[in-house]
Design a protein around this motif. Structure first.
Motif: not given
Length: 310
Positions: A184-188, A202, A204, A227, A259, A262
């Motif tokens: 799980q994380g933020k995708e760029y 970024h 979403l 981003s 990605i 956390n």
């Protein structure tokens, strides 16, 4: 005399529909810029026709197999026709997820743990294979065809009981499969144009990950550029992207997906040597952030053509 440009689009891959959208967006842009450009669907016309029809340059808008895997690049070099994007070797490696990750790992770049599966290993009895094969990965995992783009054939597996079906789905698209740890994380995504690393985006999405539906069907998917990364993070991401690009020997333009977990660590996911060029595509969004319009972007890519005589 004006150069005659063939926009190669369509083809036979599972990404045909996306390729057609990209190709015609590029074609219309070239025509707006006064370029003598024509569409050329490689599914319907033999590629050898390019020479007979006196095309001078090929603008490749083919996605997936037959476009990004080095095969079309090889034919164009045989025909001595310059083309856009990366060369034969870089294209071939970049479409192969496992080979790409091995190269990245060899220079210390951050890649997620995975298990690589050959179709021949599981042909006789998938159940027996799964019992024998001990996956050293904690669930959830992503099951991916090894040489497909646009997130086609990818399944997020949260339970061991779901693994068998996910592998069967992936086998519809490739003879080789990558089972990769999912975090799980933020995708760029980071786009590259020539020697320039463009501002990151970024991504979403309301889905569990940036899958095919998120990319092409959901209007709820958002793309933030800038981003939101701080200056240090952006600098670090650009450095990783440049290293990842250079080690594969890529040229012209492309896109690298990552990605951020956390614990604020970036992980490389994939590279795309012929990214989409539609109204939802990410490279044009990044270019626009630094004042480069879609038409300017298309022309810049054309100017960075690989000349087969070089």
């Amino acid at each position: 005399m004006k150069k005659k440009v063939a926009v190669l689009l369509g083809g036979n891959s599972s990404e045909r529909k996306i390729s057609i959208a990209s190709g015609y967006a590029i074609l219309k842009s070239l025509i707006r810029s006064g370029i003598n450009a024509y569409p050329f669907d490689t599914r319907d016309f033999p590629i050898m026709q390019l020479k007979k029809q006196q095309f001078d340059i090929a603008y490749i808008a083919l996605h997936g197999k037959g476009g990004e895997d080095g095969s079309i690049q090889g034919v164009l070099e045989y025909l001595n026709i310059p083309y856009t994007g990366s060369g034969i070797m870089a294209s071939s490696i970049a479409l192969d997820k496992k080979k790409t990750k091995l190269l990245w790992k060899s220079v210390g770049l951050p890649v997620l743990p995975d298990v690589y599966i050959h179709k021949k290993d599981i042909l006789k009895n998938l159940d027996t294979f799964l019992i024998k094969k001990f996956f050293k990965l904690e669930y959830p995992v992503l099951v991916k065809p090894n040489d497909q783009g646009s997130s086609i054939g990818i399944t997020l597996v949260s339970l061991k009981d779901q693994l068998k079906n996910a592998i069967k789905i992936a086998l519809n698209y490739s003879n080789n499969i990558l089972v990769e740890k999912f975090i799980q994380g933020k995708e760029y995504t980071v786009s590259i144009l020539g020697e320039k690393i463009l501002p990151s985006i970024h991504i979403l999405t309301k889905n569990n990950f940036y899958d095919y539906t998120s990319k092409y069907e959901l209007s709820s998917t958002k793309y933030l550029c800038p981003s939101g990364l701080n200056l240090n993070q952006e600098k670090k991401l650009k450095k990783i992207a440049k290293q990842a690009w250079n080690i594969l020997g890529c040229n012209g333009y492309g896109r690298i997906d990552v990605i951020l977990d956390n614990e604020n660590k970036f992980w490389l996911l994939e590279i795309n040597t012929i990214p989409g060029m539609t109204n939802r595509s990410l490279l044009p969004i990044s270019a626009n952030a630094i004042g480069v319009s879609f038409d300017e972007l298309v022309l810049q890519i054309l100017k960075k053509t690989i000349f087969s005589t070089s």
